[in-house]
Enzyme design. Structure first.
Site, PDB file in Angstrom:
ATOM      1  N   LYS A 169       0.852  -1.184   0.000  1.00 49.22           N
ATOM      2  CA  LYS A 169       0.000   0.000   0.000  1.00 49.22           C
ATOM      3  C   LYS A 169       0.890   1.236   0.000  1.00 49.22           C
ATOM      4  O   LYS A 169       1.695   1.435   0.911  1.00 49.22           O
ATOM      5  CB  LYS A 169      -0.896  -0.003   1.241  1.00 49.22           C
ATOM      6  N   LYS A 227      -2.108  -1.390  -3.936  1.00 51.85           N
ATOM      7  CA  LYS A 227      -2.986  -0.221  -3.880  1.00 51.85           C
ATOM      8  C   LYS A 227      -2.182   1.058  -3.916  1.00 51.85           C
ATOM      9  O   LYS A 227      -1.201   1.133  -3.187  1.00 51.85           O
ATOM     10  CB  LYS A 227      -3.788  -0.313  -2.570  1.00 51.85           C
TER      11      LYS A 227
HETATM   12  C1  PBG Z   1      -7.537   3.191   5.465  1.00 50.87           C
HETATM   13  C2  PBG Z   1      -7.766   3.145   4.010  1.00 50.87           C
HETATM   14  C3  PBG Z   1      -7.566   4.145   3.042  1.00 50.87           C
HETATM   15  C4  PBG Z   1      -8.046   3.629   1.846  1.00 50.87           C
HETATM   16  C5  PBG Z   1      -8.471   2.328   2.093  1.00 50.87           C
HETATM   17  N1  PBG Z   1      -8.279   2.047   3.437  1.00 50.87           N
HETATM   18  C6  PBG Z   1      -7.064   5.525   3.179  1.00 50.87           C
HETATM   19  C7  PBG Z   1      -5.704   5.818   3.576  1.00 50.87           C
HETATM   20  O1  PBG Z   1      -4.856   4.961   3.755  1.00 50.87           O
HETATM   21  O2  PBG Z   1      -5.451   7.008   3.740  1.00 50.87           O
HETATM   22  C8  PBG Z   1      -8.094   4.355   0.536  1.00 50.87           C
HETATM   23  C9  PBG Z   1      -9.147   3.908  -0.412  1.00 50.87           C
HETATM   24  C10 PBG Z   1      -9.448   4.859  -1.513  1.00 50.87           C
HETATM   25  O3  PBG Z   1      -8.793   5.906  -1.711  1.00 50.87           O
HETATM   26  O4  PBG Z   1     -10.403   4.569  -2.229  1.00 50.87           O
HETATM   27  N2  PBG Z   1      -6.235   3.304   5.863  1.00 50.87           N
END
Ligand code: PBG
Length: 325
Positions: free
Chosen positions: A195, A248
């Protein structure tokens, strides 16, 4: 042997031939639809930066779940907006929290949907970070137990799959242990293993009310410049017990999706995140692009890169379009 013997256009002559030789066949079966649940009843508020996506109370959420099921989408991933936030995100494991109640509601209505939940603290902490904070630092180890408790509360409510997105080291192992000790050895973990610290999460932070109040997430989320490190993250999460892994965001990281697909024999998911969705929506609203063709091309590209599972806010539209194909 080359032209005129070789003519690749021969196989593009008509619809039938093109369908026959298609390498990537996009299907609704690999799509997961993200949804946001909030407290209250009869609440359905559109997220201004994400047209078509709503923050909903459980009653309204269930109505949309019926639609999702009817479209043939196999599953949803849930995000919660709690009643109140605190320093440690303690509402994340509340029995009567919006996510826990939403899972129960899907189970009670016997909807044929796989329920996946996002495991993270940023929606639940007053400072908006994904872990416990001390002296301006996001602490790793003290966060693990809280995440494991959150996952357990989702499993108890009836979740099929938990998906940790916090990027703390060791969280997959902590969650696996906690689930196993409590009789949930069958609940799968989809780890957000790679991520990235991405600006593409902007609209999501409005949807989940989870913007960090100070600093950013670069001390725990990955540097967009690194791909080899993604392989290391994936390997560690698999060692700790992840069943499936995720990359992601999706579009700026298709090389990572492909490398992970090539290096590991586990199901690979990609998250086509909020910013990717909002850009398409904005351009489509301006008449600058053909939304249907662009969305199907994007999803095909993500699948072609190696993601068999795609989490996407376009899931409902894509399912409708794929049905009509
Ligand atoms: C929680 C999380 C996030 C997303 C999914 N789970 C945000 C982040 O890490 O700031 C992002 C999903 C999206 O942008 O559609 N940590």
């Amino acid at each position: 042997m080359s032209f005129p013997v070789q003519r690749p256009r021969r196989l593009r002559r008509n619809e039938g031939l093109r369908a026959l030789v298609q390498e990537t066949r996009l299907s609704t079966q690999g799509l997961i639809y993200p949804m946001f649940v909030c407290p209250g009843s009869s609440v359905r508020t559109e997220v201004s930066s994400m047209p078509g996506i709503f923050q909903q109370s459980v009653d309204k959420f269930v109505e949309e779940c019926r639609e999702v099921e009817q479209l043939g989408i196999p599953g949803i991933i849930l995000f919660g907006l709690p009643e109140k936030k605190d320093e440690t995100g303690s509402e994340s494991s509340a029995v009567d929290g919006p996510v826990q109640r939403a899972i129960e509601a899907v189970r009670k209505t016997k909807l044929d949907l796989m329920v996946m939940t996002d495991i993270c603290l940023c929606e639940y902490t007053s400072h908006g970070h994904c872990g416990v904070v001390k002296d301006g630092e996001v602490l790793n180890d003290p966060t693990l137990e809280i995440l494991a408790d959150e996952a357990l509360s989702h499993a108890r409510a009836g979740a099929d799959i938990v998906a940790p997105s916090d990027m703390m080291d060791g969280r997959v192992g902590a969650i696996r242990r906690k689930l196993d000790e409590n009789g949930f050895a069958d609940i799968a973990i989809l780890s957000y293993a790679a991520k990235y610290c991405s600006a593409f999460y902007g609209p999501f932070r409005e949807a989940a009310q989870s913007a960090a109040q100070f600093g950013d997430r670069s001390s725990y989320q990955m540097d967009p410049a690194n791909a080899r490190e993604a392989l290391r993250e994936v390997a560690l999460d698999l060692e700790e017990g992840a069943d499936m892994i995720m990359v992601k965001p999706a579009l700026p990281y298709l090389d990572v999706v492909q490398r992970v697909r090539d290096a590991f024999d586990v199901p690979v998911a990609a998250y086509n995140v909020s910013g990717e969705y909002s850009m398409v929506k904005a351009a489509a609203r301006n008449g600058w692009i053909d939304e249907k063709r662009v969305v199907l091309e994007i999803l095909t590209g993500i699948q072609r890169a190696g993601a068999g599972i795609i989490l996407t806010y376009h899931a409902k539209d894509a399912a409708r379009w794929l049905k009509a194909c």
